[in-house]
Design an enzyme around this catalytic site. Structure first.
Site, PDB file in Angstrom:
ATOM      1  N   TYR A  37      -1.147   6.518 -27.557  1.00  0.00           N
ATOM      2  CA  TYR A  37      -2.507   6.316 -27.994  1.00  0.00           C
ATOM      3  C   TYR A  37      -2.791   6.937 -29.657  1.00  0.00           C
ATOM      4  O   TYR A  37      -2.813   7.959 -29.527  1.00  0.00           O
ATOM      5  CB  TYR A  37      -3.524   6.832 -27.184  1.00  0.00           C
ATOM      6  CG  TYR A  37      -5.018   6.285 -27.522  1.00  0.00           C
ATOM      7  CD1 TYR A  37      -5.731   5.452 -26.819  1.00  0.00           C
ATOM      8  CD2 TYR A  37      -5.583   7.132 -28.701  1.00  0.00           C
ATOM      9  CE1 TYR A  37      -6.897   5.095 -26.843  1.00  0.00           C
ATOM     10  CE2 TYR A  37      -7.103   6.747 -28.825  1.00  0.00           C
ATOM     11  CZ  TYR A  37      -7.642   5.707 -28.178  1.00  0.00           C
ATOM     12  OH  TYR A  37      -8.832   5.396 -28.623  1.00  0.00           O
ATOM     13  N   LYS A  74      -1.803  14.908 -26.789  1.00  0.00           N
ATOM     14  CA  LYS A  74      -0.330  14.877 -27.100  1.00  0.00           C
ATOM     15  C   LYS A  74       0.070  16.148 -26.520  1.00  0.00           C
ATOM     16  O   LYS A  74       1.468  16.144 -26.229  1.00  0.00           O
ATOM     17  CB  LYS A  74      -0.224  14.792 -28.374  1.00  0.00           C
ATOM     18  CG  LYS A  74      -0.618  13.384 -29.126  1.00  0.00           C
ATOM     19  CD  LYS A  74       0.253  12.321 -28.550  1.00  0.00           C
ATOM     20  CE  LYS A  74       1.908  12.249 -29.307  1.00  0.00           C
ATOM     21  NZ  LYS A  74       2.638  11.386 -28.848  1.00  0.00           N
ATOM     22  N   THR A  97       3.218  15.571 -32.251  1.00  0.00           N
ATOM     23  CA  THR A  97       2.614  15.453 -33.592  1.00  0.00           C
ATOM     24  C   THR A  97       2.352  17.028 -34.138  1.00  0.00           C
ATOM     25  O   THR A  97       1.939  18.060 -33.254  1.00  0.00           O
ATOM     26  CB  THR A  97       1.246  14.702 -33.336  1.00  0.00           C
ATOM     27  OG1 THR A  97       0.562  15.030 -34.429  1.00  0.00           O
ATOM     28  CG2 THR A  97       0.389  15.244 -32.137  1.00  0.00           C
ATOM     29  N   ASP A  98       2.207  17.028 -35.274  1.00  0.00           N
ATOM     30  CA  ASP A  98       1.702  18.039 -35.896  1.00  0.00           C
ATOM     31  C   ASP A  98       0.125  18.570 -35.392  1.00  0.00           C
ATOM     32  O   ASP A  98      -0.452  19.614 -35.656  1.00  0.00           O
ATOM     33  CB  ASP A  98       1.721  18.226 -37.628  1.00  0.00           C
ATOM     34  CG  ASP A  98       0.794  17.042 -37.946  1.00  0.00           C
ATOM     35  OD1 ASP A  98       1.119  15.974 -37.304  1.00  0.00           O
ATOM     36  OD2 ASP A  98      -0.041  17.142 -38.714  1.00  0.00           O
ATOM     37  N   GLY A 144       5.508  -0.741 -32.320  1.00  0.00           N
ATOM     38  CA  GLY A 144       4.656   0.169 -33.195  1.00  0.00           C
ATOM     39  C   GLY A 144       5.773   0.519 -34.506  1.00  0.00           C
ATOM     40  O   GLY A 144       6.644  -0.126 -34.440  1.00  0.00           O
ATOM     41  N   GLN A 145       5.246   1.337 -35.170  1.00  0.00           N
ATOM     42  CA  GLN A 145       5.883   1.886 -36.511  1.00  0.00           C
ATOM     43  C   GLN A 145       7.222   2.266 -36.081  1.00  0.00           C
ATOM     44  O   GLN A 145       8.217   1.789 -36.721  1.00  0.00           O
ATOM     45  CB  GLN A 145       5.096   2.785 -37.326  1.00  0.00           C
ATOM     46  CG  GLN A 145       3.924   2.550 -37.994  1.00  0.00           C
ATOM     47  CD  GLN A 145       3.358   3.445 -38.991  1.00  0.00           C
ATOM     48  OE1 GLN A 145       3.810   3.270 -39.928  1.00  0.00           O
ATOM     49  NE2 GLN A 145       2.607   4.545 -38.499  1.00  0.00           N
ATOM     50  N   LEU A 146       7.394   3.274 -35.285  1.00  0.00           N
ATOM     51  CA  LEU A 146       8.746   3.833 -35.013  1.00  0.00           C
ATOM     52  C   LEU A 146       9.474   3.119 -34.277  1.00  0.00           C
ATOM     53  O   LEU A 146      10.933   2.866 -34.327  1.00  0.00           O
ATOM     54  CB  LEU A 146       8.499   5.312 -34.262  1.00  0.00           C
ATOM     55  CG  LEU A 146       9.677   6.075 -33.993  1.00  0.00           C
ATOM     56  CD1 LEU A 146      10.452   6.314 -35.226  1.00  0.00           C
ATOM     57  CD2 LEU A 146       9.381   7.205 -33.248  1.00  0.00           C
ATOM     58  N   TYR A 184      -7.067  13.622 -29.950  1.00  0.00           N
ATOM     59  CA  TYR A 184      -5.540  13.171 -29.838  1.00  0.00           C
ATOM     60  C   TYR A 184      -4.701  14.390 -29.961  1.00  0.00           C
ATOM     61  O   TYR A 184      -3.664  14.456 -29.049  1.00  0.00           O
ATOM     62  CB  TYR A 184      -5.614  12.441 -31.331  1.00  0.00           C
ATOM     63  CG  TYR A 184      -3.927  12.109 -31.774  1.00  0.00           C
ATOM     64  CD1 TYR A 184      -3.473  11.028 -31.184  1.00  0.00           C
ATOM     65  CD2 TYR A 184      -3.497  12.798 -32.379  1.00  0.00           C
ATOM     66  CE1 TYR A 184      -2.330  10.856 -31.418  1.00  0.00           C
ATOM     67  CE2 TYR A 184      -2.054  12.467 -32.802  1.00  0.00           C
ATOM     68  CZ  TYR A 184      -1.517  11.413 -32.387  1.00  0.00           C
ATOM     69  OH  TYR A 184      -0.191  11.027 -32.656  1.00  0.00           O
TER      70      TYR A 184
HETATM   71  N1  LIG Z   1       1.070   7.677 -37.210  1.00  0.00           N
HETATM   72  C1  LIG Z   1       1.160   8.746 -37.165  1.00  0.00           C
HETATM   73  O1  LIG Z   1       0.640   9.344 -38.200  1.00  0.00           O
HETATM   74  C2  LIG Z   1       1.732   9.979 -36.219  1.00  0.00           C
HETATM   75  C3  LIG Z   1       1.599  11.400 -36.697  1.00  0.00           C
HETATM   76  C4  LIG Z   1       2.387  12.193 -35.901  1.00  0.00           C
HETATM   77  C5  LIG Z   1       3.119  11.757 -34.784  1.00  0.00           C
HETATM   78  N2  LIG Z   1       3.000  10.656 -34.344  1.00  0.00           N
HETATM   79  C6  LIG Z   1       3.569  10.259 -33.023  1.00  0.00           C
HETATM   80  O2  LIG Z   1       4.502   9.287 -33.408  1.00  0.00           O
HETATM   81  C7  LIG Z   1       5.173   8.385 -32.369  1.00  0.00           C
HETATM   82  C8  LIG Z   1       5.015   6.953 -32.918  1.00  0.00           C
HETATM   83  O3  LIG Z   1       3.769   6.840 -33.807  1.00  0.00           O
HETATM   84  P1  LIG Z   1       3.513   5.155 -34.621  1.00  0.00           P
HETATM   85  O4  LIG Z   1       2.890   5.676 -35.911  1.00  0.00           O
HETATM   86  O5  LIG Z   1       4.933   4.261 -34.484  1.00  0.00           O
HETATM   87  O6  LIG Z   1       2.579   4.781 -33.493  1.00  0.00           O
HETATM   88  P2  LIG Z   1       1.994   3.031 -33.403  1.00  0.00           P
HETATM   89  O7  LIG Z   1       2.583   2.424 -34.720  1.00  0.00           O
HETATM   90  O8  LIG Z   1       0.589   3.260 -33.241  1.00  0.00           O
HETATM   91  O9  LIG Z   1       2.762   2.652 -32.265  1.00  0.00           O
HETATM   92  C9  LIG Z   1       2.364   3.001 -30.924  1.00  0.00           C
HETATM   93  C10 LIG Z   1       2.672   1.952 -30.175  1.00  0.00           C
HETATM   94  O10 LIG Z   1       2.354   2.102 -28.691  1.00  0.00           O
HETATM   95  C11 LIG Z   1       2.010   1.267 -28.175  1.00  0.00           C
HETATM   96  N3  LIG Z   1       0.974   1.431 -27.061  1.00  0.00           N
HETATM   97  C12 LIG Z   1      -0.210   2.278 -26.884  1.00  0.00           C
HETATM   98  N4  LIG Z   1      -0.448   2.071 -25.487  1.00  0.00           N
HETATM   99  C13 LIG Z   1       0.372   1.766 -24.701  1.00  0.00           C
HETATM  100  C14 LIG Z   1       0.522   1.650 -23.521  1.00  0.00           C
HETATM  101  N5  LIG Z   1      -0.250   2.143 -22.565  1.00  0.00           N
HETATM  102  N6  LIG Z   1       1.889   1.335 -23.169  1.00  0.00           N
HETATM  103  C15 LIG Z   1       2.840   0.992 -23.810  1.00  0.00           C
HETATM  104  N7  LIG Z   1       2.648   0.820 -25.256  1.00  0.00           N
HETATM  105  C16 LIG Z   1       1.440   1.520 -25.821  1.00  0.00           C
HETATM  106  C17 LIG Z   1       0.973   0.380 -29.093  1.00  0.00           C
HETATM  107  O11 LIG Z   1       0.846  -0.911 -28.880  1.00  0.00           O
HETATM  108  P3  LIG Z   1      -0.544  -1.453 -28.993  1.00  0.00           P
HETATM  109  O12 LIG Z   1      -0.327  -1.555 -30.756  1.00  0.00           O
HETATM  110  O13 LIG Z   1      -0.623  -3.067 -28.616  1.00  0.00           O
HETATM  111  O14 LIG Z   1      -1.776  -0.632 -28.733  1.00  0.00           O
HETATM  112  C18 LIG Z   1       1.934   0.452 -30.331  1.00  0.00           C
HETATM  113  O15 LIG Z   1       2.786  -0.495 -30.382  1.00  0.00           O
HETATM  114  C19 LIG Z   1       3.687   8.657 -31.459  1.00  0.00           C
HETATM  115  O16 LIG Z   1       3.987   9.374 -30.419  1.00  0.00           O
HETATM  116  C20 LIG Z   1       2.705   9.146 -32.376  1.00  0.00           C
HETATM  117  O17 LIG Z   1       1.656  10.159 -31.471  1.00  0.00           O
HETATM  118  C21 LIG Z   1       2.402   9.552 -35.064  1.00  0.00           C
END
Ligand SMILES: NC(=O)c1ccc[n+]([C@@H]2O[C@H](COP(=O)([O-])OP(=O)(O)OC[C@H]3O[C@@H](n4cnc5c(N)ncnc54)[C@H](OP(=O)(O)O)[C@@H]3O)[C@@H](O)[C@H]2O)c1
Length: 291
Positions: free
Chosen positions: A63, A131, A103-104, A11-13, A127
């Protein structure tokens, strides 16, 4: 040598952590994307932790499809709610610390002052509720060994996010509409990754809940305008109210996180959102094919 399992490494992070790993030669990383470790299976977590004994787990898996979560509640709650508890339990069994990302969206957005870690939580969508449950489960399983970082509006060079969507739309359309009544601060995932590794590589450990985003306060509309300037686009950006952009999941109106605690306890200096946006866009423009 400290060993760190990074879940959700695709994922992004997760990918920003991979990009930074070489700068931390004293840390050994096990980057586990969903193909290697699916966190929705507690048995798989237990055997993965047994095979890869670690000192830390950074849980970047989640998710994150906020609107889809409204119709896929079970999956959202399993991955965001149950799995952090299973990861925390595995960390406890094998003597590791967990850094979990939240998350916020655990807040309802009704505040008008920056949100502190101990402010009342009240999620307004699935969501956010899932969380929040994940935070509670992780803390219940392994309170002394869990550090939760709540973040907001995450973007990076990798994956899909607001910055990349805006850059694409501004190249395709003469005008776009962007909401101007949701307020917060973006988070460049590379900055968050650096903050996490600063904590892991440091000697100080103070578990609990912390906030992290970039500095500053803006609306999505302000963010879009800044992107437009940085990419030199002539696309017209129109401000609209959220009511004109209905989505299956409601969004909090106010998401600004107070970062005082993480700066004080971990001695972090947090970049301003505008500086980080500039870095991300220049990286995207210099190597777009790799993203
Ligand atoms: N993005 C935002 O704006 C945002 C804002 C606030 C907080 N956050 C939090 O920050 C964290 C990182 O977010 P991000 O933006 O990096 O998210 P992301 O890019 O969506 O990455 C999440 C990763 O988790 C994987 N994943 C999903 N279900 C899984 C499972 N059952 N087992 C293992 N891996 C799984 C996804 O794989 P697939 O792609 O194959 O599904 C994806 O690679 C998360 O906890 C998110 O809730 C994000």
């Amino acid at each position: 040598m400290q060993r760190i399992i990074v879940t959700g490494a695709g994922g992004q992070l997760g990918r920003e952590l991979q990009a930074l790993a070489a700068a931390f030669p004293a840390l050994e990383f096990v980057f586990a994307d969903r193909g290697l470790l699916s966190i929705d299976d507690p048995g798989q977590i237990a055997s993965f932790f047994d095979d890869n004994r670690c000192d830390w787990c950074i849980n970047c898996a989640a998710y994150t499809a906020v609107d889809k979560a409204e119709t896929e509640k079970e999956a959202a709650f399993r991955i965001n709610g149950d799995a952090p508890g299973w990861l925390a339990r595995a960390c406890k069994v094998f003597g590791a610390r967990l850094i979990h990302i939240s998350t916020d969206y655990v807040f309802d957005g009704s505040s008008s002052t920056p949100l502190r870690e101990d402010d009342r939580t009240a999620p307004i969508n699935t969501y956010g509720a899932s969380k929040l449950e994940g935070e509670e489960n992780a803390l219940r399983e392994h309170r002394d060994g869990t550090l939760i970082i709540r973040t907001s509006w995450v973007y990076s060079e990798f994956g899909n996010n607001f910055v990349k969507t805006m850059m694409r739309l501004m190249g395709e359309r003469p005008a776009i509409n962007v909401v101007n009544d949701q307020i917060g601060s973006p988070t460049y995932a590379a900055d968050l990754a650096a903050a996490i590794l600063h904590i892991v590589a440091g000697s100080h450990w103070a578990p609990g809940i912390y906030n992290y985003s970039n500095e500053g306060i803006i609306s999505w509309y302000d963010f879009a305008l800044a992107i437009r300037v940085l990419i030199g686009s002539s696309c017209q950006v129109n401000p609209i109210p959220s009511a004109d952009f209905p989505t299956p999941a409601r969004r909090p109106r106010y998401s600004l996180l107070d970062k005082t605690l993480i700066k004080k306890i971990y001695g972090l200096t947090i970049p301003d959102w505008r500086d980080s946006l500039e870095v991300c866009i220049s990286r995207l423009q210099s190597t777009p094919k790799n993203k």
